[in-house]
Design a protein around this motif. Structure first.
Motif, PDB file in Angstrom:
ATOM      1  N   TRP A 175       8.011 -13.230  -1.742  1.00  0.00           N
ATOM      2  CA  TRP A 175       7.217 -13.397  -1.374  1.00  0.00           C
ATOM      3  C   TRP A 175       5.821 -14.644  -1.807  1.00  0.00           C
ATOM      4  O   TRP A 175       4.740 -14.294  -1.113  1.00  0.00           O
ATOM      5  CB  TRP A 175       6.209 -11.520  -2.379  1.00  0.00           C
ATOM      6  CG  TRP A 175       5.689 -11.981  -3.610  1.00  0.00           C
ATOM      7  CD1 TRP A 175       6.858 -11.768  -4.671  1.00  0.00           C
ATOM      8  CD2 TRP A 175       4.527 -12.789  -4.102  1.00  0.00           C
ATOM      9  NE1 TRP A 175       5.987 -11.620  -5.565  1.00  0.00           N
ATOM     10  CE2 TRP A 175       4.770 -12.662  -5.581  1.00  0.00           C
ATOM     11  CE3 TRP A 175       3.247 -13.607  -3.895  1.00  0.00           C
ATOM     12  CZ2 TRP A 175       4.235 -13.047  -7.023  1.00  0.00           C
ATOM     13  CZ3 TRP A 175       2.737 -13.564  -4.600  1.00  0.00           C
ATOM     14  CH2 TRP A 175       2.806 -14.014  -5.776  1.00  0.00           C
ATOM     15  N   LEU A 176       5.810 -15.184  -2.183  1.00  0.00           N
ATOM     16  CA  LEU A 176       5.426 -16.090  -2.960  1.00  0.00           C
ATOM     17  C   LEU A 176       5.200 -17.268  -1.492  1.00  0.00           C
ATOM     18  O   LEU A 176       4.546 -17.617  -1.047  1.00  0.00           O
ATOM     19  CB  LEU A 176       5.549 -16.685  -4.281  1.00  0.00           C
ATOM     20  CG  LEU A 176       4.380 -17.679  -4.918  1.00  0.00           C
ATOM     21  CD1 LEU A 176       3.136 -17.701  -4.306  1.00  0.00           C
ATOM     22  CD2 LEU A 176       5.315 -18.507  -5.993  1.00  0.00           C
ATOM     23  N   ALA A 177       7.158 -17.621  -1.145  1.00  0.00           N
ATOM     24  CA  ALA A 177       6.571 -18.401  -0.571  1.00  0.00           C
ATOM     25  C   ALA A 177       6.467 -17.419   1.401  1.00  0.00           C
ATOM     26  O   ALA A 177       5.426 -18.597   2.133  1.00  0.00           O
ATOM     27  CB  ALA A 177       8.283 -18.405   0.298  1.00  0.00           C
ATOM     28  N   ARG A 178       5.348 -16.432   1.619  1.00  0.00           N
ATOM     29  CA  ARG A 178       5.693 -15.777   2.255  1.00  0.00           C
ATOM     30  C   ARG A 178       3.962 -16.001   2.521  1.00  0.00           C
ATOM     31  O   ARG A 178       3.946 -16.286   3.820  1.00  0.00           O
ATOM     32  CB  ARG A 178       5.884 -13.930   2.337  1.00  0.00           C
ATOM     33  CG  ARG A 178       7.355 -14.224   2.734  1.00  0.00           C
ATOM     34  CD  ARG A 178       8.087 -12.513   2.881  1.00  0.00           C
ATOM     35  NE  ARG A 178       8.961 -11.918   3.288  1.00  0.00           N
ATOM     36  CZ  ARG A 178      10.044 -12.082   2.152  1.00  0.00           C
ATOM     37  NH1 ARG A 178       8.478 -11.652   1.074  1.00  0.00           N
ATOM     38  NH2 ARG A 178      11.635 -11.355   1.600  1.00  0.00           N
ATOM     39  N   SER A 179       3.688 -15.172   1.417  1.00  0.00           N
ATOM     40  CA  SER A 179       1.434 -15.810   1.168  1.00  0.00           C
ATOM     41  C   SER A 179       1.702 -17.121   0.658  1.00  0.00           C
ATOM     42  O   SER A 179       0.962 -17.447   2.315  1.00  0.00           O
ATOM     43  CB  SER A 179       1.865 -15.330  -0.055  1.00  0.00           C
ATOM     44  OG  SER A 179       2.098 -14.970  -0.973  1.00  0.00           O
TER      45      SER A 179
ATOM     46  N   ILE B  96       6.270 -25.833   8.247  1.00  0.00           N
ATOM     47  CA  ILE B  96       5.040 -25.231   7.404  1.00  0.00           C
ATOM     48  C   ILE B  96       5.944 -24.061   6.456  1.00  0.00           C
ATOM     49  O   ILE B  96       6.108 -24.325   5.783  1.00  0.00           O
ATOM     50  CB  ILE B  96       3.673 -24.710   7.866  1.00  0.00           C
ATOM     51  CG1 ILE B  96       2.520 -25.920   7.286  1.00  0.00           C
ATOM     52  CG2 ILE B  96       3.182 -24.171   6.455  1.00  0.00           C
ATOM     53  CD1 ILE B  96       1.440 -25.261   8.255  1.00  0.00           C
ATOM     54  N   GLY B  97       6.495 -23.442   7.855  1.00  0.00           N
ATOM     55  CA  GLY B  97       7.658 -22.280   6.704  1.00  0.00           C
ATOM     56  C   GLY B  97       8.698 -23.230   6.036  1.00  0.00           C
ATOM     57  O   GLY B  97       8.919 -22.425   5.406  1.00  0.00           O
ATOM     58  N   VAL B  98       9.324 -24.377   6.402  1.00  0.00           N
ATOM     59  CA  VAL B  98      10.469 -25.105   6.043  1.00  0.00           C
ATOM     60  C   VAL B  98       9.448 -25.501   4.996  1.00  0.00           C
ATOM     61  O   VAL B  98      10.342 -25.441   3.909  1.00  0.00           O
ATOM     62  CB  VAL B  98      10.880 -26.412   7.241  1.00  0.00           C
ATOM     63  CG1 VAL B  98      11.932 -26.449   6.117  1.00  0.00           C
ATOM     64  CG2 VAL B  98      11.276 -25.571   7.903  1.00  0.00           C
ATOM     65  N   LEU B  99       8.731 -26.162   4.114  1.00  0.00           N
ATOM     66  CA  LEU B  99       8.420 -26.742   3.023  1.00  0.00           C
ATOM     67  C   LEU B  99       8.035 -25.542   2.123  1.00  0.00           C
ATOM     68  O   LEU B  99       8.284 -25.812   1.408  1.00  0.00           O
ATOM     69  CB  LEU B  99       6.910 -27.328   3.398  1.00  0.00           C
ATOM     70  CG  LEU B  99       7.486 -28.500   4.387  1.00  0.00           C
ATOM     71  CD1 LEU B  99       5.367 -28.878   4.643  1.00  0.00           C
ATOM     72  CD2 LEU B  99       7.167 -29.725   3.357  1.00  0.00           C
ATOM     73  N   ALA B 100       7.705 -24.637   2.566  1.00  0.00           N
ATOM     74  CA  ALA B 100       7.082 -23.270   2.019  1.00  0.00           C
ATOM     75  C   ALA B 100       8.399 -23.119   0.953  1.00  0.00           C
ATOM     76  O   ALA B 100       8.229 -22.311   0.220  1.00  0.00           O
ATOM     77  CB  ALA B 100       6.242 -22.058   2.757  1.00  0.00           C
ATOM     78  N   PHE B 101       9.558 -22.541   2.339  1.00  0.00           N
ATOM     79  CA  PHE B 101      10.398 -22.040   1.137  1.00  0.00           C
ATOM     80  C   PHE B 101      11.219 -23.145   0.784  1.00  0.00           C
ATOM     81  O   PHE B 101      11.753 -22.747  -0.062  1.00  0.00           O
ATOM     82  CB  PHE B 101      11.421 -21.891   2.688  1.00  0.00           C
ATOM     83  CG  PHE B 101      12.930 -21.079   2.185  1.00  0.00           C
ATOM     84  CD1 PHE B 101      13.190 -19.995   1.929  1.00  0.00           C
ATOM     85  CD2 PHE B 101      14.165 -22.429   2.197  1.00  0.00           C
ATOM     86  CE1 PHE B 101      14.546 -19.847   1.610  1.00  0.00           C
ATOM     87  CE2 PHE B 101      15.531 -22.255   1.596  1.00  0.00           C
ATOM     88  CZ  PHE B 101      15.754 -20.001   1.755  1.00  0.00           C
ATOM     89  N   SER B 102      11.270 -24.417   0.835  1.00  0.00           N
ATOM     90  CA  SER B 102      11.673 -25.331   0.218  1.00  0.00           C
ATOM     91  C   SER B 102      10.785 -25.950  -1.314  1.00  0.00           C
ATOM     92  O   SER B 102      11.225 -25.928  -1.989  1.00  0.00           O
ATOM     93  CB  SER B 102      11.510 -26.644   0.756  1.00  0.00           C
ATOM     94  OG  SER B 102      12.158 -26.612   1.817  1.00  0.00           O
ATOM     95  N   VAL B 103      10.072 -25.105  -1.518  1.00  0.00           N
ATOM     96  CA  VAL B 103       8.846 -25.326  -2.390  1.00  0.00           C
ATOM     97  C   VAL B 103       8.824 -23.947  -3.350  1.00  0.00           C
ATOM     98  O   VAL B 103       9.668 -24.109  -4.971  1.00  0.00           O
ATOM     99  CB  VAL B 103       7.655 -25.156  -2.584  1.00  0.00           C
ATOM    100  CG1 VAL B 103       6.513 -25.666  -3.581  1.00  0.00           C
ATOM    101  CG2 VAL B 103       7.459 -27.267  -1.989  1.00  0.00           C
ATOM    102  N   PHE B 104       8.956 -22.956  -3.049  1.00  0.00           N
ATOM    103  CA  PHE B 104       8.961 -21.227  -3.892  1.00  0.00           C
ATOM    104  C   PHE B 104      10.008 -20.967  -3.216  1.00  0.00           C
ATOM    105  O   PHE B 104      10.348 -19.657  -4.047  1.00  0.00           O
ATOM    106  CB  PHE B 104       8.043 -21.051  -3.409  1.00  0.00           C
ATOM    107  CG  PHE B 104       6.751 -21.288  -2.721  1.00  0.00           C
ATOM    108  CD1 PHE B 104       5.617 -21.774  -4.534  1.00  0.00           C
ATOM    109  CD2 PHE B 104       5.937 -21.994  -2.189  1.00  0.00           C
ATOM    110  CE1 PHE B 104       4.730 -21.910  -4.686  1.00  0.00           C
ATOM    111  CE2 PHE B 104       4.829 -22.632  -2.563  1.00  0.00           C
ATOM    112  CZ  PHE B 104       4.826 -22.933  -2.930  1.00  0.00           C
ATOM    113  N   GLY B 105      11.201 -20.696  -2.545  1.00  0.00           N
ATOM    114  CA  GLY B 105      12.494 -20.567  -2.416  1.00  0.00           C
ATOM    115  C   GLY B 105      11.977 -19.143  -1.583  1.00  0.00           C
ATOM    116  O   GLY B 105      10.922 -19.278  -1.227  1.00  0.00           O
ATOM    117  N   PRO B 106      13.015 -18.074  -1.607  1.00  0.00           N
ATOM    118  CA  PRO B 106      12.790 -16.724  -0.963  1.00  0.00           C
ATOM    119  C   PRO B 106      12.331 -15.986  -1.566  1.00  0.00           C
ATOM    120  O   PRO B 106      12.499 -16.046  -2.744  1.00  0.00           O
ATOM    121  CB  PRO B 106      14.192 -16.461  -0.597  1.00  0.00           C
ATOM    122  CG  PRO B 106      14.897 -16.853  -1.676  1.00  0.00           C
ATOM    123  CD  PRO B 106      14.717 -18.040  -2.136  1.00  0.00           C
TER     124      PRO B 106
END
Length: 221
Positions: free
Chosen positions: A149-153, A137-147
């Motif tokens: 706060w949005l990717a972290r949350s 999920i962390g990989v997907l969040a980074f791929s979609v939102f980039g680095p």
């Protein structure tokens, strides 16, 4: 005849007030019914008063018990036996041997495996399902939102939802998405991050946990 009628009327006069009283006054059954009604009403008021008193006491007791339950969570668990020296030494010594892959989540995994081995978070299913899923999920969040706060949350929220839906609650795994998003070296692993270092480190820690449990059960001091 007139005299007789006059005497007859006077003869009935002494009784006429009594007769009038008896006729105009309510029957005896009315008084008994009224008395029963008053008694029942008084009993009802007493019952109602007692109910209110008990209800108020119940509210006070419930409120005090809720306050006690609230503060109990801030105190150490009652009835927990003091650990022996070996119960402290073996986990601490051997846990450090498994941290050749030094990432923060594995430190939390050590605390779960060695300090609370019977907790739900220490179950193997929970551990590996959460480690692999949350890392992906962390990989997907980074791929979609980039680095950022949005990717972290989004990654953290999705990781928690994943653990709840799969029934694999393992608290240390919730930090894996944030670790991938914030650390550039982890980003180079891409989807291999789902298996390394989290899942690979957990395999080693599980093996060490078996050694720790054996030593705790057989070599006490």
């Amino acid at each position: 005849m007139g005299t007789q009628l006059h005497m007859h009327s006077h003869a009935t006069l002494p009784f006429s007030p009594l007769n009038k009283t008896l006729i105009s006054s309510p029957p005896l059954s009315f008084f008994s019914q009224r008395l029963q009604h008053n008694r029942a009403f008084g009993l009802a008021k007493n019952v109602n008063r007692d109910f209110k008193r008990r209800r108020d006491v119940g509210i006070v007791v419930a409120s005090s018990s809720s306050n006690v339950a609230l503060w109990e969570s801030w105190k150490p668990e009652k009835g927990a036996k003091s650990p022996s020296l070996s119960d402290v030494v073996w986990p601490c010594v051997l846990a450090s041997k498994g941290l050749f892959i030094t990432i923060a989540p594995l430190g939390a995994v050590c605390a779960v495996l060695f300090a609370t081995p019977s907790s739900p978070g220490a179950r193997k299913y929970n551990m590996f399902m959460a480690q692999i899923g949350c890392a992906a999920i962390g990989v997907l969040a980074f791929s979609v939102f980039g680095p950022g706060w949005l990717a972290r949350s989004a990654g953290l929220a999705a990781a928690i939802a994943f653990m709840i839906l799969t029934g694999a609650v393992h608290p240390p795994a919730a930090s894996l998405p944030i670790l991938f998003i914030d650390v550039a070296k982890m980003q180079q692993l891409n989807f291999w991050y789902a298996l390394f270092p989290g899942a690979a480190g957990c395999i080693l820690l599980c093996l060490i946990q078996e050694v720790v449990m054996y030593l705790k059960n057989n070599f006490k001091f």
